[in-house]
Design a protein around this motif. Structure first.
Motif, PDB file in Angstrom:
ATOM      1  N   UNK A 122       1.976   1.922  -2.154  1.00 45.68           N
ATOM      2  CA  UNK A 122       3.219   1.473  -1.521  1.00 45.68           C
ATOM      3  C   UNK A 122       4.418   2.055  -2.269  1.00 45.68           C
ATOM      4  N   UNK A 169       3.635   3.679   6.841  1.00 48.29           N
ATOM      5  CA  UNK A 169       3.252   2.316   7.219  1.00 48.29           C
ATOM      6  C   UNK A 169       1.869   2.317   7.873  1.00 48.29           C
ATOM      7  N   UNK A 170       1.663   3.246   8.793  1.00 51.51           N
ATOM      8  CA  UNK A 170       0.360   3.320   9.455  1.00 51.51           C
ATOM      9  C   UNK A 170      -0.754   3.503   8.448  1.00 51.51           C
ATOM     10  N   UNK A 171      -0.548   4.427   7.513  1.00 49.16           N
ATOM     11  CA  UNK A 171      -1.601   4.718   6.546  1.00 49.16           C
ATOM     12  C   UNK A 171      -1.804   3.527   5.608  1.00 49.16           C
ATOM     13  N   UNK A 172      -0.715   2.895   5.205  1.00 49.27           N
ATOM     14  CA  UNK A 172      -0.855   1.744   4.316  1.00 49.27           C
ATOM     15  C   UNK A 172      -1.624   0.621   5.004  1.00 49.27           C
ATOM     16  N   UNK A 173      -1.287   0.393   6.280  1.00 50.26           N
ATOM     17  CA  UNK A 173      -1.999  -0.650   7.008  1.00 50.26           C
ATOM     18  C   UNK A 173      -3.486  -0.336   7.055  1.00 50.26           C
ATOM     19  N   UNK A 174      -3.779   0.923   7.300  1.00 50.07           N
ATOM     20  CA  UNK A 174      -5.187   1.313   7.336  1.00 50.07           C
ATOM     21  C   UNK A 174      -5.834   1.079   5.978  1.00 50.07           C
ATOM     22  N   UNK A 175      -5.114   1.431   4.935  1.00 48.24           N
ATOM     23  CA  UNK A 175      -5.651   1.269   3.582  1.00 48.24           C
ATOM     24  C   UNK A 175      -5.944  -0.198   3.295  1.00 48.24           C
ATOM     25  N   UNK A 176      -5.031  -1.065   3.736  1.00 48.63           N
ATOM     26  CA  UNK A 176      -5.245  -2.499   3.529  1.00 48.63           C
ATOM     27  C   UNK A 176      -6.544  -2.938   4.192  1.00 48.63           C
TER      28      UNK A 176
END
Lengths: 117, 810, 502, 186
Positions: free
Chosen positions: A33, A82-89
């Protein structure tokens, strides 16, 4: 010259790197992040020193505008980030469910990848 | 297309195309496919003879089709004495071997179609190699022969030794083949052509590129040595004997292994003047000769004896070119022909014996003369030829060889003496194992092993060896018959005019040596019989194949260790490597590049440029503090709070940078991300925190992390300062600001860029969002195995998809 | 009408259609396959026309070049798109015969098409930031597919893949930003013109190095390749074929594009560094392959080793070596994808791809063996198969440039490749251990082999008809290296917002 | 997210949702000339929906929403692409935008309408759909999962999907699974 921005970005990058190099999922996640933010700020510095300039909205301004292109790029980058972070989560969650650990070192502790299964 | 071209196509390309057809035909024809395949070598022989007759020997003919002209590679064939001689041997022996194989490969074997397919493929590849005019084409066919050999050695692939032998052969000849390729390319680079005819015509520019060409020559010779099993690369050949005997007779004695000899002959006119030519060839080849002969004497396996003797003979043939005078050699064809006669014949004999008795160890054989009298006769002639008895071609070969070697002793000094010693000793050993070969098979009493399994071979299978032995005898007695063909096959640059051969030269030095050798060889044989050939096997120190295989095994272990060492099994350790690499490459360069700049800067730097903006500095300091707090604190909750603080302060920072859209987006994104992280952390157990303490990184690792982090931070700061020191003129920004109202009908420049000027980026970015969502669904909706599989627990590889087979569902 | 956008839009629309369709069904499969076929035909048409000298240019939104985004399809891009669509088509077909539509994952087809979208976009974009977006589309689709049908072990391996690529993406974003600071533009052609003026500026070199690291991660150059060898084996076979064929090659393509077309040709330091890294990649990749004991693991490492050859060709930096690189890419994409598919057929027959438990394939499925042999030997570079010619040209250039050590590395890597291929061959095909059962009753393997055969035939065609392919590669290389020509075409279009150039 | 549920919280949230969405609409429409635009509006709407789900509970949200956010997102992307395709009809390049100026519209007076707005609407839909779907799926997956799986299955129907968390005894899951296989068998 934007010495404070440069230093801030340096600090952010350094901290993000340190976090990413940890073993805990949470820290790694936080690291990414921060890393995304740092990269966005770096792109922002491309628009040059904003001193004496105005927001890139034509009409309101009574002087030169800041370079709007970096801002547009960052917007794109933020959303992608944001998209990638959400996926990572979700991925971390899934790994936690499958492996029942939140520690990256534990995850790969005793694997021999030369033989599958 | 003129007739010559059609003929050439018939000889070379027809079998190439026929190979897959044969494999297919094998399914329906079964054993009979052999007779179908037999047609192709016959056609090749006939066509080649016709070609030879048409082109008017001695002379040469080039036939060419374009293939890859932009790389200088064409289907170009050179027909001259040398290539025709080898082509005729290949196809001629092919006729015999195909005939022989039809009887040898009986119904016990399966996959006849495949066997003849490989064999035909091999023959075509061989013909292509020897006839090729373009060096690259030669290489292409050269490797094809290796492939065919690989498939043939592994034909009986249910036996491990076949697989191992095949692999050894392919790896070794493949590797040396690549060296040959490098050599060929090097030659091309100084001459600009792959065309052999041109090269032979004009010669090499030895004067200008001596060192370069010497390396090229050595590489090409290595290629030849690998293919012809020269010491220390010889060990694949005995292991290649795992192939069915017709294959051994054809590939591994009569033809393929002679490719090295062929190559030496082919490049002889090009390189013979090089001062390394003679020493390298002679030293390697004559050593191989002696070494192979000794090992042949040491072996007990029928085919191993023959294999090692082949190694030895190949050394002889190659060394012959090494010692050849600059003007050309004389009797190379005679030696080659002689070897083809007796070695092909002996292999076939060995095959018949193995087939008839099922025994391969020479110590368990004996007394076969009563059961197979014809074969005994054939073998006697062949063994006599191998030993070089008068009345056979072997004698002619040995006499001329001795004569030439004595001459060479004068010309080449120490090298000549070494060669002479090797030749004489080898001849002696050869006599011994020739005696042994014949005596142990056919003389003495029948052994138990023979009695147990014997079944008589058909007469027809003895025809091919009979023909070979007959030829050896006939030409040995009337050597004059060879004069005319040898004259026709003379190649300019390679050959000197051949003096006529004759059986009797009078009492000469060579004859005396010959007699002595035979006597001493017989002595060795008697000595061996006395001790009953008691030595067990070849000692380990001389078993290079053993070293090779163990080396491969060790090598595999090493690679495993290496992969682990490189952290490929510990993915969490990947990132430091990557970051460190980036730092060392980019940062290292930066240090180098900036050193001079820095000195300059110190003198004329306008320090007021550095004056930081107070509000921005304050916010920056706050953000830094918050983020550093994330590093230092332990509890996730506080970390998360600090992270959000940093995020919201970043929003403010955007405001200070006059970016209202960014600020809005950032704050909203921050909220949504916070939601996601909260849900995640809510799911993580408290105990996980404990785990983190347990798995604390080591102090060294910690230091490394700190160093890397500092490095990245400094790198990025430097990057910004350096690049911002002299920024571009703000052309795009001005354009957007000036034209947004007029052209894009909107006054928010950022938005007009997003939807209009660079709307495509936005399209891509919402695609990313969509995919991220799909991926998220995919992660949570686990694609699981079927109920039955679920019960069975982990099976096979997960996630291959094939576990979800329909059959398993039912 | 300008059709240049179609290679990107068609897969995207297909994906959306499949998404709206929802449930997997035979009809959906047919539609997707048809679309994939149309994409291939279109791409081939592009190649043909590009080969005859055309360069397709589309100014999105009709904005004049440096202000808007451009899509440029020159011969190189067209060839890459054709390869991508071909591999995708074959992989999709393979997936059809491997799994019945009843148990197909509903998201597999849409995501595959989205992956193709990202890859195609990366090939034809003419803008640095848009390239970043393209990479992100490609990467996120690849993450999604990697974990879509994953099991425990697999998901675990997706994590480093994600982490490393995230790192790479961030660096790329930084690099794009720095490039903008330096050149004041993001358009490739514009950068080419501007950087040519400031070729001596060390900042250009620093940026080049940073980009090298970024694309090195994508391409899988030593020591940046660790994300690949453990994650690829977890993929379902047809997807592994696409990944192995295309993803790293996007990295190689971008290296070609950026160092050939965009940045000045005088960055010798970067080129040399690339060449040496390539040598290391070759050797370490093939050593890794030998250390693996299952087909997909071996093949995954081989991707890296082969990447070494391509990157070496870039590092040698001559027109011929670029042509060699392009030729090699063409060869490698098809061969590597088909090898994965062949491994999949073998695994379907043996119910495993662990070499210790495979065997008997040569006896029972000889045609599969023939397919494997063709491709494996091609990979190892035996003439006259397709792998040889590229390697040959690279060795030629290497010798010309005096890079003897690297040429030696090529030769060693080739022979070690052969060794590891023989390992597969000896265990899976020749080994005749009776216990190693072959499930011939599972008739899917026949249809699967037919699908693979398409690829093998194409690959053989490349080998035997090397002249044509090589000419295409040469032409593509010449034009990719022609910075001025490229800039003339891209900046020559006048659309909206044309202002006289300063 | 089984957060606290109180009447006050609920009604506050409802009010907030209404206001936020009005504001989002404003942001969306004003985006071309002032800070705002598709993303920001989309995120605002998404956050309002998340808030709503906090108040009502995720299950209830689903009943309320009636449509799959995935389709919303896909529809948004399609809208954006179609907007880009429109100029192809008149022979212009992909993604070229057109603006129309309408004078004397009742109530509003002079109005600028253009395809950029349509494009922005597409972006808005994608952002709303994606954010909602991700949060909802994630939130629901941490609660009882059978229902979620069954629901997703209705949408995408794959007989071999299984819940991510075995919150039911395995045997039961198998029974359920086999039942599903039968229903989906052709």
């Amino acid at each position: 010259m934007q010495i404070e921005s440069a230093l801030l970005i340096g600090v952010l990058f350094g901290c993000a790197t340190y976090l990413i190099l940890q073993n805990s999922f949470v820290k790694i996640l936080f690291g990414f992040v921060v890393l995304t933010n740092a990269a966005n700020l770096l792109v922002l510095t491309m628009s040059g020193n904003p001193g004496g300039k105005y927001a890139p909205i034509v009409g309101d301004a009574a002087g030169p505008l800041v370079d709007p292109l970096p801002q547009a790029l960052i917007l794109t980058a933020i959303v992608i980030g944001f998209g990638v972070t959400a996926y990572l989560v979700l991925l971390l969650y899934r790994i936690f469910l499958d492996q029942n650990t939140t520690n990256a070192a534990e995850l790969y502790e005793d694997q021999d990848t030369s033989e599958h299964t | 297309m003129d007739t010559n071209r059609i003929l050439l196509l018939l000889a070379v390309v027809l079998p190439l195309l026929a190979a897959p057809v044969i494999a297919l035909a094998g399914r329906s024809l079964g054993r009979r496919v052999g007779w179908f395949a037999f047609a192709f070598p016959v056609v090749s022989v006939a066509v080649l003879l016709l070609l030879a007759a048409r082109m008017g020997l001695p002379g040469s003919l080039v036939i060419e089709w374009p293939w890859i002209p932009s790389l200088g590679i064409n289907f170009s064939f050179l027909l001259d004495g040398l290539s025709l001689f080898f082509a005729l041997i290949v196809s001629g022996v092919g006729v015999l071997v195909f005939f022989y194989a039809n009887f040898y490969l009986d119904d016990h074997h399966e996959h006849h179609g495949r066997f003849y397919c490989y064999l035909t493929l091999f023959m075509a590849a061989m013909l292509g190699t020897v006839l090729a005019n373009n060096l690259m084409l030669l290489f292409v066919f050269w490797e094809l022969t290796g492939l065919a050999s690989f498939l043939l050695i592994g034909f009986l692939h249910h036996e491990e030794k076949s697989r191992v032998g095949a692999r050894q052969a392919l790896l070794l000849t493949g590797f040396t083949g690549l060296l040959l390729l490098a050599g060929v390319i090097m030659v091309w680079q100084v001459t600009g052509t792959y065309d052999l005819a041109t090269l032979l015509g004009s010669g090499l520019p030895l004067a200008e590129h001596k060192d370069w060409l010497t390396v090229a020559m050595l590489l090409m010779l290595l290629g030849a040595f690998g293919k012809s099993a020269q010491f220390p690369l010889h060990f694949w050949l005995p292991n290649a004997m795992a192939a069915p005997t017709p294959v051994s007779a054809y590939l591994h004695s009569a033809t393929m292994v002679k490719l090295g000899v062929f190559l030496c002959a082919r490049v002889f006119p090009l390189f013979v003047e090089n001062e390394l030519w003679a020493p390298v060839l002679a030293a390697v080849a004559f050593s191989t000769m002696l070494f192979g002969a000794v090992l042949a004497l040491w072996s007990h396996d029928l085919k191993a004896i023959l294999a090692y003797s082949t190694v030895s003979q190949l050394g002889y043939l190659i060394g012959y070119y090494g010692l050849g005078p600059l003007q050309g050699v004389e009797y190379d064809f005679l030696h080659i022909l002689n070897h083809v006669f007796y070695k092909g014949c002996l292999f076939m004999v060995a095959g018949i014996v193995i087939h008839a008795t099922g025994v391969q160890d020479i110590r368990q054989l004996g007394g076969l003369r009563r059961r197979m009298p014809w074969l005994a006769g054939i073998c006697l002639v062949a063994a006599a030829t191998m030993a070089g008895f008068p009345g056979t071609t072997g004698f002619l070969s040995k006499e001329t060889m001795l004569k030439e070697i004595f001459e060479a002793m004068n010309g080449h000094g120490a090298l000549g003496a070494y060669a002479t010693a090797c030749v004489v000793l080898t001849s002696l050993v050869k006599v011994a194992f020739s005696f042994r070969f014949f005596a142990n098979l056919f003389l003495g009493d029948e052994t138990e092993a023979v009695k147990a399994h014997f079944h008589a071979p058909p007469l027809a299978v003895q025809l091919p060896p009979l023909l070979l032995a007959g030829a050896a005898l006939l030409l040995g007695v009337w050597p004059g018959l060879l004069a005319a063909p040898f004259h026709w096959l003379t190649v300019e640059g390679l050959h000197q005019p051949t003096p006529p051969l004759s059986l009797w030269h009078g009492v000469t030095r060579e004859l005396l040596v010959s007699v002595a050798v035979v006597l001493l060889g017989f002595g060795v044989f008697i000595l061996g019989q006395r001790t009953a050939w008691r030595w067990a096997a070849i000692p380990r120190a001389l078993r290079f194949d053993d070293f090779f295989e163990r080396g491969l095994e060790l090598f595999s272990k090493f690679t495993k260790w290496l992969t682990r060492f490189l952290r490929a099994d510990k993915p969490v350790d990947y990132l430091p490597v990557i970051i460190a690499f980036m730092l060392s490459v980019v940062g290292g360069f930066m240090v180098l590049a900036l050193r001079p700049v820095l000195g300059e800067l110190a003198t004329r730097w306008e320090w007021n440029m550095l004056a930081p903006h107070p509000l921005r500095s304050f916010v920056a300091a706050l953000i830094s503090l918050a983020v550093i707090g994330v590093l230092l604190l332990r509890r996730w909750t506080t970390q998360l709070i600090l992270l959000s603080v940093a995020g919201f302060l970043t929003t403010f920072y955007y405001v200070l940078y006059r970016a209202p859209d960014l600020a809005l987006t950032q704050i909203l994104i921050e909220v949504v991300t916070l939601f996601l992280i909260l849900i995640l952390l809510g799911r993580f157990p408290r105990s996980a925190e404990l785990g983190e303490i347990v798995h604390r990184p080591s102090p060294l690792r910690k230091k490394l992390n700190v160093v890397l982090s500092l490095g990245v931070g400094v790198l990025m700061t430097t990057f910004i300062l350096w690049f911002n020191a002299a920024p571009h003129e703000n052309r795009l920004g001005r354009f957007f600001a000036e034209n947004t109202v007029e052209l894009a009908q909107g006054s928010n420049t950022v938005n007009t860029i997003l939807v209009d000027f660079r709307g495509f980026d936005t399209l891509g970015e919402i695609t990313v969002l969509l995919i991220a969502m799909l991926g998220g669904i995919g992660l949570l909706m686990r694609y699981k195995r079927t109920a039955a599989e679920y019960r069975e627990g982990p099976l096979g590889q997960p996630g291959m998809g094939i576990q979800h087979s329909e059959e398993k569902l039912k | 009408m300008n059709w240049t956008i179609l290679p990107i839009l068609l897969p995207l629309l297909t994906a959306l259609l499949a998404l709206f369709w929802g449930k997997p069904s035979r009809a959906r499969r047919v539609v997707v396959a048809c679309s994939a076929g149309v994409q291939l035909v279109l791409a081939l048409a592009l190649v043909t026309r590009a080969y005859h000298g055309e360069t397709f240019l589309l100014n999105l939104g009709n904005w004049t070049a440096p202000f808007g985004i451009v899509v440029v399809i020159d011969l190189l891009a067209a060839v890459m798109i054709a390869l991508c669509t071909f591999v995708a088509l074959v992989a999709v077909l393979f997936g059809y015969v491997e799994l019945s539509s009843r148990i197909e994952h509903p998201l597999r087809l849409p995501l595959t098409q989205l992956l193709v979208t990202g890859i195609n976009l990366a090939f034809c974009t003419g803008d640095l930031f848009n390239l970043f977006v393209a990479f992100e589309i490609m990467l996120i689709a690849s993450y999604a597919l990697l974990t879509l049908e994953a099991d425990d072990w697999d998901v675990k391996q997706a994590f480093p893949y994600l982490a490393i690529n995230l790192m790479g993406s961030t660096l790329f974003l930084c690099a794009a930003g720095l490039a903008y600071t330096l050149f004041g533009t993001l358009n490739f052609a514009d950068i080419a013109l501007r950087s040519a003026e400031m070729a001596d500026d060390p900042r250009v070199l620093a940026l080049g190095l940073l980009l090298m690291v970024v694309f090195g991660i994508k391409a899988g150059v030593f020591p940046l390749y660790y994300w690949l060898p453990n994650s690829y084996p977890t993929l379902p076979i047809p997807l592994a074929a696409i990944y192995s064929g295309m993803l790293t090659k996007v990295g190689v393509y971008v290296l070609l594009r950026v160092f050939g077309t965009v940045l000045p040709h005088s960055l010798d330091l970067v080129h040399q560094l690339l060449a040496w890294l390539a040598g290391a990649t070759m050797i370490f990749g093939v050593l890794g392959a030998i250390s693996r004991n299952f087909i997909r693991g071996i093949l995954s490492y081989h991707i890296l080793s082969q990447i070494g050859f391509m990157v070496l060709a870039i590092g040698l930096f001559t027109p011929l070596s670029f042509a060699a690189c392009i030729f090699y890419i063409i060869h490698h994409i098809i061969v590597k994808s088909s090898l994965f598919l062949i491994g999949g057929v073998g695994a379907c027959l043996n119910r495993t791809d662990n070499l210790d438990r495979m065997g008997n394939l040569w006896r029972h499925a000889p045609w599969l063996g023939v397919l494997f042999l063709c491709q494996a030997l091609s990979l190892a570079g035996l003439p006259p198969l397709s792998g040889f010619w590229g390697k040959y040209a690279i060795i030629v250039v290497g010798l010309e440039k005096g890079a003897y050590v690297l040429v030696g590395a090529c030769i060693v890597a080739s022979i070690l490749t052969l060794f590891s291929m023989l390992k597969i061959w000896n265990s899976a095909f020749w080994n005749s251990d009776e216990e190693r059962e072959v499930c011939l009753w599972d008739l899917r393997w026949v249809r699967m082999s037919w699908v693979v055969a398409i690829m093998v035939v194409v690959s053989l065609g490349i080998g035997l008809g090397a002249e044509l392919i090589f000419r295409v590669a040469q032409e593509a290389a010449t034009r990719a290296l022609d910075q001025e020509g490229y800039a003339r075409i891209v900046l020559g279009y006048v659309g909206k917002g044309a202002t006289p150039a300063p | 997210m089984n957060g606290p549920r109180s009447y006050i919280f609920n009604s506050m949230v409802r009010l907030a949702v209404f206001l936020v969405n009005v504001f989002a609409l404003y942001l969306l429409l004003r985006g071309h000339n002032a800070p705002g635009g598709g993303f920001i509006a989309g995120l605002a709407t998404a956050i309002s929906l998340i808030l709503l789900s906090l108040a009502l509970g995720v299950q209830e949200m689903h009943r309320l929403l009636r449509f799959d956010p995935v389709l919303l997102a896909a529809g948004g992307l399609l809208t954006a692409i179609v907007t880009g395709l429109l100029p192809l009809l008149v022979g212009k390049p992909f993604l070229e935008h057109f603006n129309f100026h309408l004078h004397d519209v009742p109530l509003l007076g002079e109005v600028h309408v253009g395809t950029p707005l349509l494009f922005d609407v597409g972006v808005y839909l994608v952002v709303v759909g994606v954010t909602c779907k991700m949060i909802f799926v994630f939130a629901k997956s941490t609660q009882g999962l059978r229902a979620l799986v069954a629901e997703e299955e209705r949408r995408y129907s794959s007989p071999v999907e299984q819940p991510i968390e075995a919150d039911v005894p395995r045997a039961e899951a198998e029974v359920g699974n086999q039942g599903k296989e039968k229903t989906h068998a052709d």
